[in-house]
Design a protein around this motif. Structure first.
Motif, PDB file in Angstrom:
ATOM      1  N   HIS A 136      -0.092   1.719  82.132  1.00  0.00           N
ATOM      2  CA  HIS A 136      -1.213   0.949  81.559  1.00  0.00           C
ATOM      3  C   HIS A 136      -0.737  -0.151  80.613  1.00  0.00           C
ATOM      4  CE1 HIS A 136      -0.646   2.774  77.606  1.00  0.00           C
ATOM      5  NE2 HIS A 136      -0.401   3.906  78.241  1.00  0.00           N
ATOM      6  N   GLY A 137      -1.689  -0.970  80.159  1.00  0.00           N
ATOM      7  CA  GLY A 137      -1.408  -2.033  79.201  1.00  0.00           C
ATOM      8  C   GLY A 137      -1.795  -1.655  77.784  1.00  0.00           C
ATOM      9  N   PHE A 138      -1.771  -2.641  76.890  1.00  0.00           N
ATOM     10  CA  PHE A 138      -2.039  -2.427  75.462  1.00  0.00           C
ATOM     11  C   PHE A 138      -3.440  -1.869  75.241  1.00  0.00           C
ATOM     12  CE2 PHE A 138      -3.773  -4.358  71.480  1.00  0.00           C
ATOM     13  CZ  PHE A 138      -3.055  -3.566  70.594  1.00  0.00           C
ATOM     14  N   GLY A 139      -3.522  -0.779  74.496  1.00  0.00           N
ATOM     15  CA  GLY A 139      -4.805  -0.181  74.146  1.00  0.00           C
ATOM     16  C   GLY A 139      -5.423   0.665  75.228  1.00  0.00           C
ATOM     17  N   ALA A 140      -4.810   0.704  76.412  1.00  0.00           N
ATOM     18  CA  ALA A 140      -5.380   1.454  77.526  1.00  0.00           C
ATOM     19  C   ALA A 140      -4.670   2.803  77.670  1.00  0.00           C
ATOM     20  CB  ALA A 140      -5.287   0.646  78.813  1.00  0.00           C
ATOM     21  N   HIS A 144      -7.652   4.330  82.670  1.00  0.00           N
ATOM     22  CA  HIS A 144      -7.886   2.937  83.038  1.00  0.00           C
ATOM     23  C   HIS A 144      -7.580   2.713  84.521  1.00  0.00           C
ATOM     24  CE1 HIS A 144      -7.433  -1.594  81.878  1.00  0.00           C
ATOM     25  NE2 HIS A 144      -8.695  -1.284  82.136  1.00  0.00           N
ATOM     26  N   TRP A 145      -6.875   3.676  85.152  1.00  0.00           N
ATOM     27  CA  TRP A 145      -6.594   3.632  86.589  1.00  0.00           C
ATOM     28  C   TRP A 145      -7.617   4.457  87.364  1.00  0.00           C
ATOM     29  CZ3 TRP A 145      -2.875   0.178  87.733  1.00  0.00           C
ATOM     30  CH2 TRP A 145      -1.926  -0.125  86.753  1.00  0.00           C
ATOM     31  N   ARG A 146      -8.773   4.699  86.788  1.00  0.00           N
ATOM     32  CA  ARG A 146      -9.815   5.562  87.363  1.00  0.00           C
ATOM     33  C   ARG A 146     -10.239   5.114  88.765  1.00  0.00           C
ATOM     34  NH1 ARG A 146     -15.090   3.028  84.358  1.00  0.00           N
ATOM     35  NH2 ARG A 146     -14.244   0.922  84.132  1.00  0.00           N
ATOM     36  N   ILE A 161       0.954   7.627  83.450  1.00  0.00           N
ATOM     37  CA  ILE A 161       1.507   8.059  82.173  1.00  0.00           C
ATOM     38  C   ILE A 161       0.834   7.330  81.023  1.00  0.00           C
ATOM     39  CG2 ILE A 161       3.351   6.326  82.131  1.00  0.00           C
ATOM     40  CD1 ILE A 161       5.225   8.526  81.090  1.00  0.00           C
ATOM     41  N   ASP A 162       0.664   8.037  79.904  1.00  0.00           N
ATOM     42  CA  ASP A 162       0.258   7.403  78.644  1.00  0.00           C
ATOM     43  C   ASP A 162       1.517   7.090  77.861  1.00  0.00           C
ATOM     44  OD1 ASP A 162      -2.470   7.553  79.080  1.00  0.00           O
ATOM     45  OD2 ASP A 162      -2.751   9.389  77.925  1.00  0.00           O
ATOM     46  N   ILE A 300     -11.045   3.083  75.988  1.00  0.00           N
ATOM     47  CA  ILE A 300     -10.330   2.326  74.958  1.00  0.00           C
ATOM     48  C   ILE A 300     -10.599   2.898  73.568  1.00  0.00           C
ATOM     49  CG2 ILE A 300      -9.956   0.046  73.977  1.00  0.00           C
ATOM     50  CD1 ILE A 300      -9.142   0.293  76.919  1.00  0.00           C
ATOM     51  N   ARG A 301     -11.846   3.318  73.319  1.00  0.00           N
ATOM     52  CA  ARG A 301     -12.233   3.734  71.973  1.00  0.00           C
ATOM     53  C   ARG A 301     -11.692   5.094  71.571  1.00  0.00           C
ATOM     54  NH1 ARG A 301     -14.904   7.020  69.328  1.00  0.00           N
ATOM     55  NH2 ARG A 301     -15.444   8.156  71.224  1.00  0.00           N
ATOM     56  N   ARG A 302     -11.712   6.064  72.490  1.00  0.00           N
ATOM     57  CA  ARG A 302     -11.394   7.445  72.129  1.00  0.00           C
ATOM     58  C   ARG A 302     -10.017   7.604  71.498  1.00  0.00           C
ATOM     59  NH1 ARG A 302     -12.635  12.665  75.775  1.00  0.00           N
ATOM     60  NH2 ARG A 302     -14.673  11.707  75.526  1.00  0.00           N
ATOM     61  N   PRO A 303      -8.943   7.100  72.106  1.00  0.00           N
ATOM     62  CA  PRO A 303      -7.627   7.281  71.481  1.00  0.00           C
ATOM     63  C   PRO A 303      -7.491   6.565  70.137  1.00  0.00           C
ATOM     64  CG  PRO A 303      -7.407   6.678  73.800  1.00  0.00           C
ATOM     65  CD  PRO A 303      -8.826   6.437  73.409  1.00  0.00           C
ATOM     66  N   ALA A 304      -8.335   5.548  69.899  1.00  0.00           N
ATOM     67  CA  ALA A 304      -8.253   4.784  68.649  1.00  0.00           C
ATOM     68  C   ALA A 304      -8.660   5.611  67.445  1.00  0.00           C
ATOM     69  CB  ALA A 304      -9.123   3.536  68.748  1.00  0.00           C
ATOM     70  N   ASP A 305      -9.302   6.773  67.669  1.00  0.00           N
ATOM     71  CA  ASP A 305      -9.687   7.649  66.565  1.00  0.00           C
ATOM     72  C   ASP A 305      -8.590   8.641  66.203  1.00  0.00           C
ATOM     73  OD1 ASP A 305     -12.209   6.533  66.183  1.00  0.00           O
ATOM     74  OD2 ASP A 305     -13.162   7.834  67.664  1.00  0.00           O
ATOM     75  N   ASP A 306      -7.504   8.683  66.983  1.00  0.00           N
ATOM     76  CA  ASP A 306      -6.431   9.643  66.727  1.00  0.00           C
ATOM     77  C   ASP A 306      -5.606   9.245  65.508  1.00  0.00           C
ATOM     78  OD1 ASP A 306      -7.245  10.925  69.001  1.00  0.00           O
ATOM     79  OD2 ASP A 306      -5.582  10.214  70.258  1.00  0.00           O
ATOM     80  N   ASP A 307      -5.026  10.243  64.854  1.00  0.00           N
ATOM     81  CA  ASP A 307      -4.067   9.964  63.787  1.00  0.00           C
ATOM     82  C   ASP A 307      -2.886   9.206  64.376  1.00  0.00           C
ATOM     83  OD1 ASP A 307      -5.645  11.352  62.006  1.00  0.00           O
ATOM     84  OD2 ASP A 307      -4.529  13.232  62.197  1.00  0.00           O
ATOM     85  N   GLY A 308      -2.456   8.181  63.695  1.00  0.00           N
ATOM     86  CA  GLY A 308      -1.331   7.391  64.177  1.00  0.00           C
ATOM     87  C   GLY A 308      -1.726   6.208  65.028  1.00  0.00           C
TER      88      GLY A 308
END
Length: 399
Positions: A136-140, A144-146, A161-162, A300-308
């Motif tokens: 994937h690309g930035f922020g994805a 995103h390959w759904r 892969i993430d 895009i939004r969900r991982p942005a809430d993770d620590d780090g």
């Protein structure tokens, strides 16, 4: 564009800081105006280099690594023959799947974890046949390959892969992310998990990571390369030959400084990841606006809430741009398929990177290029039918 959205959020946030608040932090006040003056004078900070970068060593901060790993493990050039081996323990992970489609929920629940140098890396595998790896690309992230995993897995073993710092993979606080780090992650994944020559399929920054990995592969890991709107660098500081980037370069330097002020960076990040702002950003980079649905915003939004996640955002936007695809593509000997959306505002066809890739079919015999009409920066999700129309026949004829 994400960059202009970030700049807009900086302006909004700075207007919220009263003069009294700035006086409480006189040092920050002084440094902000120093950076602003520097930007207006068009004199780049000394720590920024805009020349064509060489392939740097894989830099890693030992303070963020498990105590059992030696710092020497993370200061070397990419070299698959010296790849460190770690136990590849995997287990299924099941993120909370409320408010998303069944299709997206199934992708989340099908993922596994791989231990890479003490970090948990999220990945998916589906299908049977010759392997290919989606990056994937930035922020994805993997979802995103759904719109591609299902059809591609009918004739191939599809891995996705993430990258470290994104999706459900670990996001170590304070980690200095680089293109070389992600390229090494890809090579190690191929060596330890896939264990067969693989076609790499990347989008944007993921494409560039695949190019770096392929250029460093000794030939037994990568058998083909598919690039979807390849990025010119980890961030826009790499694109110095585009008049559009030159025009806003002073703002880039200012953004670089401000994002390194934790309080300001956190406020910007909170604004950028709001659903409405994310939707506006995505609509601006997609040719097919109908493809920007609630699932995509959630991806895009969900991982942005993770620590780090904030650290990953700051490091990616302000870090070194990494090796240029222009210097690496001549090293690629495997078959290459390049697909380019003609409505991409990030890496437009008339920009230096787009022009370079457009010129390659006449220079590199093992490369094919197709321009996808009405398509933006993420062709695989924007207009997957156009991508599959070119990709699937190419995969069938690639040895």
């Amino acid at each position: 564009m994400l960059l202009f959205q970030v700049i807009r959020q900086i302006v909004l946030i700075l207007t919220q800081f009263s003069s009294q608040e700035l006086q409480k932090d006189a040092f920050l006040h002084m440094r902000f105006f120093r950076a602003l003056i520097m930007a207006l004078r068009c004199s780049p900070p000394s720590h920024l280099s805009f020349s064509s970068p060489k392939l740097h060593k894989f830099a890693f901060n030992p303070s963020h690594a498990p105590s059992s790993l030696s710092p020497s493990h993370f200061s070397r050039r990419l070299n698959t023959s010296q790849t460190l081996k770690f136990p590849s323990k995997t287990r299924s992970i099941t993120p909370v799947a409320e408010g998303i489609s069944t299709e997206l929920s199934e992708i989340y629940q099908s993922c596994k974890l791989w231990n890479w140098r003490g970090f948990k890396i999220n990945y998916l595998v589906k299908g049977n046949g010759p392997p290919l790896l989606l990056v994937h690309g930035f922020g994805a992230s993997i979802p995103h390959w759904r719109r591609n995993i299902g059809i591609l897995s009918e004739k191939a073993t599809v891995y996705a892969i993430d990258l470290l710092g994104f999706g459900a993979s670990d996001k170590p606080p304070g980690f200095a992310y680089t293109m070389e780090t992600w390229a090494q992650l890809i090579l190690d994944f191929l060596a330890e998990v896939v264990k067969k020559p693989t076609v790499l399929v990347g989008n944007s920054v993921g494409s560039l990571a695949c190019v770096i990995a392929a250029s460093e592969s000794n030939g037994d890991l990568v058998r083909g390369l598919v690039l979807l709107n390849c990025a010119g660098g980890m961030n826009n500081k790499a694109i110095v030959d585009d008049w559009r980037i030159k025009l806003i370069m002073p703002l880039l330097w200012l953004v670089d400084f401000l994002l390194k002020q934790r309080r300001i960076a956190s406020a910007i990040f909170e604004r950028v990841k709001q659903r409405e702002n994310l939707k506006n950003i995505l609509v601006s980079v997609y040719g097919n606006k109908e493809a920007v649905d609630e699932d995509l915003i959630e991806i895009i939004r969900r991982p942005a809430d993770d620590d780090g996640a904030l650290d990953a955002f700051i490091s990616t936007v302000t870090g070194p741009p990494g090796p240029s695809p222009i210097s690496l593509m001549p090293k690629i000997s495997v078959p290459v398929l390049v697909l380019w959306g003609d409505q991409d505002p990030f890496t437009p066809l008339d920009g230096p990177v787009g022009k370079y890739f457009s010129s390659l079919p006449s220079k590199i015999p093992n490369l094919e290029l197709f321009i996808l009409p009405g398509t933006g920066h993420c062709p695989h999700d924007d207009r997957p039918d156009l991508v599959h129309e070119k990709l699937i026949p190419w995969l069938e004829t690639t040895p």
